[in-house]
Design a protein around this motif. Structure first.
Motif, PDB file in Angstrom:
ATOM      1  N   GLY A 141       0.796  -1.259   0.043  1.00 31.19           N
ATOM      2  CA  GLY A 141       0.005  -0.051   0.040  1.00 31.19           C
ATOM      3  C   GLY A 141       0.759   1.427  -0.059  1.00 31.19           C
ATOM      4  N   THR A 142       0.194   2.342  -0.445  1.00 33.57           N
ATOM      5  CA  THR A 142       0.979   3.610  -0.378  1.00 33.57           C
ATOM      6  C   THR A 142       0.175   4.730   0.441  1.00 33.57           C
ATOM      7  OG1 THR A 142       1.567   3.647  -2.634  1.00 33.57           O
ATOM      8  CG2 THR A 142       1.805   5.819  -1.858  1.00 33.57           C
ATOM      9  N   TYR A 143       0.725   5.437   1.466  1.00 36.48           N
ATOM     10  CA  TYR A 143       0.176   6.338   2.371  1.00 36.48           C
ATOM     11  C   TYR A 143       0.981   7.330   2.662  1.00 36.48           C
ATOM     12  CZ  TYR A 143       3.068   3.662   5.951  1.00 36.48           C
ATOM     13  OH  TYR A 143       4.145   3.400   6.625  1.00 36.48           O
ATOM     14  N   THR A 144       0.432   8.288   3.547  1.00 40.04           N
ATOM     15  CA  THR A 144       1.413   9.295   3.813  1.00 40.04           C
ATOM     16  C   THR A 144       1.739   9.198   5.527  1.00 40.04           C
ATOM     17  OG1 THR A 144       0.385  10.981   2.413  1.00 40.04           O
ATOM     18  CG2 THR A 144       1.350  12.057   4.294  1.00 40.04           C
ATOM     19  N   PRO A 145       2.821   8.929   5.818  1.00 42.03           N
ATOM     20  CA  PRO A 145       3.111   8.912   7.137  1.00 42.03           C
ATOM     21  C   PRO A 145       3.290  10.161   7.805  1.00 42.03           C
ATOM     22  CG  PRO A 145       4.814   7.613   5.548  1.00 42.03           C
ATOM     23  CD  PRO A 145       4.075   8.709   4.895  1.00 42.03           C
ATOM     24  N   PRO A 146       3.053  10.283   9.106  1.00 47.78           N
ATOM     25  CA  PRO A 146       3.142  11.392  10.046  1.00 47.78           C
ATOM     26  C   PRO A 146       4.620  12.195   9.942  1.00 47.78           C
ATOM     27  CG  PRO A 146       3.062   9.616  11.358  1.00 47.78           C
ATOM     28  CD  PRO A 146       2.794   8.824  10.132  1.00 47.78           C
ATOM     29  N   LEU A 147       4.522  13.194  10.155  1.00 49.23           N
ATOM     30  CA  LEU A 147       5.785  14.113  10.049  1.00 49.23           C
ATOM     31  C   LEU A 147       6.912  13.491  10.891  1.00 49.23           C
ATOM     32  CD1 LEU A 147       7.620  16.487   8.956  1.00 49.23           C
ATOM     33  CD2 LEU A 147       6.576  17.895  10.976  1.00 49.23           C
ATOM     34  N   GLY A 148       6.711  12.925  12.121  1.00 44.56           N
ATOM     35  CA  GLY A 148       7.736  12.409  13.105  1.00 44.56           C
ATOM     36  C   GLY A 148       8.186  11.255  12.519  1.00 44.56           C
ATOM     37  N   ARG A 149       7.487  10.289  11.847  1.00 42.63           N
ATOM     38  CA  ARG A 149       8.085   9.012  11.415  1.00 42.63           C
ATOM     39  C   ARG A 149       8.943   9.392  10.126  1.00 42.63           C
ATOM     40  NH1 ARG A 149       6.450   3.972  12.272  1.00 42.63           N
ATOM     41  NH2 ARG A 149       6.274   4.788  14.534  1.00 42.63           N
ATOM     42  N   ARG A 150       8.637  10.357   9.173  1.00 38.50           N
ATOM     43  CA  ARG A 150       9.183  10.816   8.124  1.00 38.50           C
ATOM     44  C   ARG A 150      10.595  11.366   8.613  1.00 38.50           C
ATOM     45  NH1 ARG A 150       6.742  14.832   5.171  1.00 38.50           N
ATOM     46  NH2 ARG A 150       4.844  14.942   6.428  1.00 38.50           N
ATOM     47  N   GLN A 151      10.699  12.236   9.575  1.00 39.25           N
ATOM     48  CA  GLN A 151      11.939  13.007  10.170  1.00 39.25           C
ATOM     49  C   GLN A 151      12.707  11.709  10.722  1.00 39.25           C
ATOM     50  OE1 GLN A 151       9.835  15.614  12.988  1.00 39.25           O
ATOM     51  NE2 GLN A 151      10.411  17.127  11.852  1.00 39.25           N
ATOM     52  N   ASP A 152      12.341  10.688  11.274  1.00 40.31           N
ATOM     53  CA  ASP A 152      13.206   9.525  11.887  1.00 40.31           C
ATOM     54  C   ASP A 152      13.723   8.712  10.926  1.00 40.31           C
ATOM     55  OD1 ASP A 152      12.660  10.319  14.498  1.00 40.31           O
ATOM     56  OD2 ASP A 152      11.012   8.520  14.566  1.00 40.31           O
ATOM     57  N   PHE A 153      13.067   8.627   9.752  1.00 33.91           N
ATOM     58  CA  PHE A 153      13.117   8.009   8.525  1.00 33.91           C
ATOM     59  C   PHE A 153      14.670   8.652   7.642  1.00 33.91           C
ATOM     60  CE2 PHE A 153      13.446   6.782   4.041  1.00 33.91           C
ATOM     61  CZ  PHE A 153      13.212   5.501   3.954  1.00 33.91           C
ATOM     62  N   ALA A 154      14.259   9.933   7.602  1.00 36.67           N
ATOM     63  CA  ALA A 154      15.470  10.932   6.984  1.00 36.67           C
ATOM     64  C   ALA A 154      16.688  10.773   7.541  1.00 36.67           C
ATOM     65  CB  ALA A 154      14.790  12.299   6.760  1.00 36.67           C
ATOM     66  N   GLU A 155      16.604  10.990   9.116  1.00 40.87           N
ATOM     67  CA  GLU A 155      17.648  10.916   9.983  1.00 40.87           C
ATOM     68  C   GLU A 155      18.419   9.844   9.802  1.00 40.87           C
ATOM     69  OE1 GLU A 155      19.083  13.906  13.048  1.00 40.87           O
ATOM     70  OE2 GLU A 155      17.991  13.956  11.142  1.00 40.87           O
ATOM     71  N   LEU A 156      17.675   8.501  10.021  1.00 42.48           N
ATOM     72  CA  LEU A 156      18.344   7.247   9.587  1.00 42.48           C
ATOM     73  C   LEU A 156      19.122   6.941   8.435  1.00 42.48           C
ATOM     74  CD1 LEU A 156      16.478   4.070  11.133  1.00 42.48           C
ATOM     75  CD2 LEU A 156      18.523   3.981   9.278  1.00 42.48           C
ATOM     76  N   THR A 157      18.621   7.488   7.480  1.00 41.69           N
ATOM     77  CA  THR A 157      18.993   7.192   6.229  1.00 41.69           C
ATOM     78  C   THR A 157      20.258   8.071   5.943  1.00 41.69           C
ATOM     79  OG1 THR A 157      16.715   6.960   5.005  1.00 41.69           O
ATOM     80  CG2 THR A 157      18.618   7.596   3.634  1.00 41.69           C
ATOM     81  N   ALA A 158      20.305   9.468   6.563  1.00 43.36           N
ATOM     82  CA  ALA A 158      21.324  10.229   6.360  1.00 43.36           C
ATOM     83  C   ALA A 158      22.909   9.633   7.182  1.00 43.36           C
ATOM     84  CB  ALA A 158      21.172  11.412   7.109  1.00 43.36           C
ATOM     85  N   ALA A 159      22.257   8.840   8.236  1.00 41.15           N
ATOM     86  CA  ALA A 159      23.248   8.270   9.129  1.00 41.15           C
ATOM     87  C   ALA A 159      23.792   7.135   8.379  1.00 41.15           C
ATOM     88  CB  ALA A 159      22.854   8.113  10.650  1.00 41.15           C
ATOM     89  N   ASN A 160      23.027   6.478   7.884  1.00 44.69           N
ATOM     90  CA  ASN A 160      23.290   5.326   7.118  1.00 44.69           C
ATOM     91  C   ASN A 160      24.389   5.519   5.847  1.00 44.69           C
ATOM     92  OD1 ASN A 160      23.219   2.501   6.396  1.00 44.69           O
ATOM     93  ND2 ASN A 160      21.904   3.154   4.663  1.00 44.69           N
ATOM     94  N   GLU A 161      23.673   6.506   5.076  1.00 39.65           N
ATOM     95  CA  GLU A 161      24.546   6.710   3.819  1.00 39.65           C
ATOM     96  C   GLU A 161      25.844   7.613   3.998  1.00 39.65           C
ATOM     97  OE1 GLU A 161      23.610   5.138   1.448  1.00 39.65           O
ATOM     98  OE2 GLU A 161      21.509   5.056   1.577  1.00 39.65           O
ATOM     99  N   LEU A 162      25.800   8.280   5.059  1.00 39.92           N
ATOM    100  CA  LEU A 162      27.105   9.206   5.417  1.00 39.92           C
ATOM    101  C   LEU A 162      28.120   8.311   5.971  1.00 39.92           C
ATOM    102  CD1 LEU A 162      25.555  12.621   6.841  1.00 39.92           C
ATOM    103  CD2 LEU A 162      26.570  12.140   4.610  1.00 39.92           C
ATOM    104  N   ASP A 163      27.799   7.295   6.645  1.00 38.62           N
ATOM    105  CA  ASP A 163      28.751   6.466   7.328  1.00 38.62           C
ATOM    106  C   ASP A 163      29.482   5.777   6.099  1.00 38.62           C
ATOM    107  OD1 ASP A 163      30.069   4.690   9.198  1.00 38.62           O
ATOM    108  OD2 ASP A 163      29.118   3.127   8.040  1.00 38.62           O
ATOM    109  N   LEU A 164      28.756   5.316   5.015  1.00 43.03           N
ATOM    110  CA  LEU A 164      29.538   4.471   3.604  1.00 43.03           C
ATOM    111  C   LEU A 164      30.256   5.477   3.201  1.00 43.03           C
ATOM    112  CD1 LEU A 164      26.526   2.415   2.939  1.00 43.03           C
ATOM    113  CD2 LEU A 164      28.442   1.820   4.040  1.00 43.03           C
ATOM    114  N   ALA A 165      29.793   6.928   3.098  1.00 40.25           N
ATOM    115  CA  ALA A 165      30.465   7.958   2.189  1.00 40.25           C
ATOM    116  C   ALA A 165      31.988   8.189   2.854  1.00 40.25           C
ATOM    117  CB  ALA A 165      29.766   8.977   2.107  1.00 40.25           C
TER     118      ALA A 165
END
Length: 208
Positions: A118-142
């Protein structure tokens, strides 16, 4: 600083399921995951998000298919790191990146769950957590993998620039410090980093 018991237990579970011996662009999977946790801690992330960072590969991701646990055993991870952190792990793993990345920062973000479909709009807080985790993940590899950084820095800078409203100040500063090209005098250089912005937003993603 002492490592909280839940973190020690999570590391033990990761070892039990083979993360310490699993190859990864950041070394071993376990080494990469622990660095992600540490980076989130340095950014001031709450404990639940730090635990999600440590465990974010348990169900695989859209870019890293080696799941450590099947989805029908989610309760085993929740018993170790708690319900909120486990739900963040599932959310991160469930992301269909090609569909979801481009609008994640928008008020009407379209997030597709690749497991449920399914496709839906997550709440802002959940999207902020996702973005923060993604940044930490990718910046570590970089940071630890020069080949990865050379290939993906432009796409990542474009992606995180688009996600700037979702990122903490500390995360954004790390994005700029690591991904923005500068000349010998320290001046921001024009060129490759921003040239990949459109592809990054549209879902062309590194394999992690």
């Amino acid at each position: 600083m002492d490592i909280p018991g839940s973190t020690r237990e999570a590391v033990a579970l990761l070892r039990e399921h083979g993360a310490e011996g699993m190859e990864h662009p950041g070394g071993t999977l376990l080494a990469h995951l622990d660095r992600v946790r540490q980076r989130l801690s340095e950014w001031g992330a709450r404990p639940e998000l730090q635990l999600a960072g440590l465990c974010h590969a348990f169900y695989g991701t859209n870019g890293f298919a080696n799941a450590l646990l099947p989805l029908d055993r989610r309760s085993e991870l929740a018993a170790v790191i708690g319900t909120e952190a486990e739900e963040l792990v599932y959310f991160y793993a469930s992301c269909d990146r090609e569909v979801s990345y481009g609008t994640l920062a928008d008020e009407d973000a379209a997030f597709r769950d690749r497991f449920a479909g399914g496709t839906y709009t997550p709440p802002l807080g959940r999207r902020q957590d996702f973005a923060e985790l993604t940044a930490a993940n990718e910046l570590d590899l970089a940071r630890v993998n020069d080949t990865f950084r050379a290939e993906w820095s432009g796409e990542l800078l474009g992606l995180f620039t688009r996600w700037r409203p979702l990122l903490s100040g500390a995360a954004w500063q790390d994005v700029r410090d690591l991904l923005v090209l500068r000349d010998e005098e320290g001046t921001v250089a024009e060129g490759p980093p921003t040239s990949g912005a459109r592809r990054g937003i549209d879902g062309s993603r590194p394999p992690v």
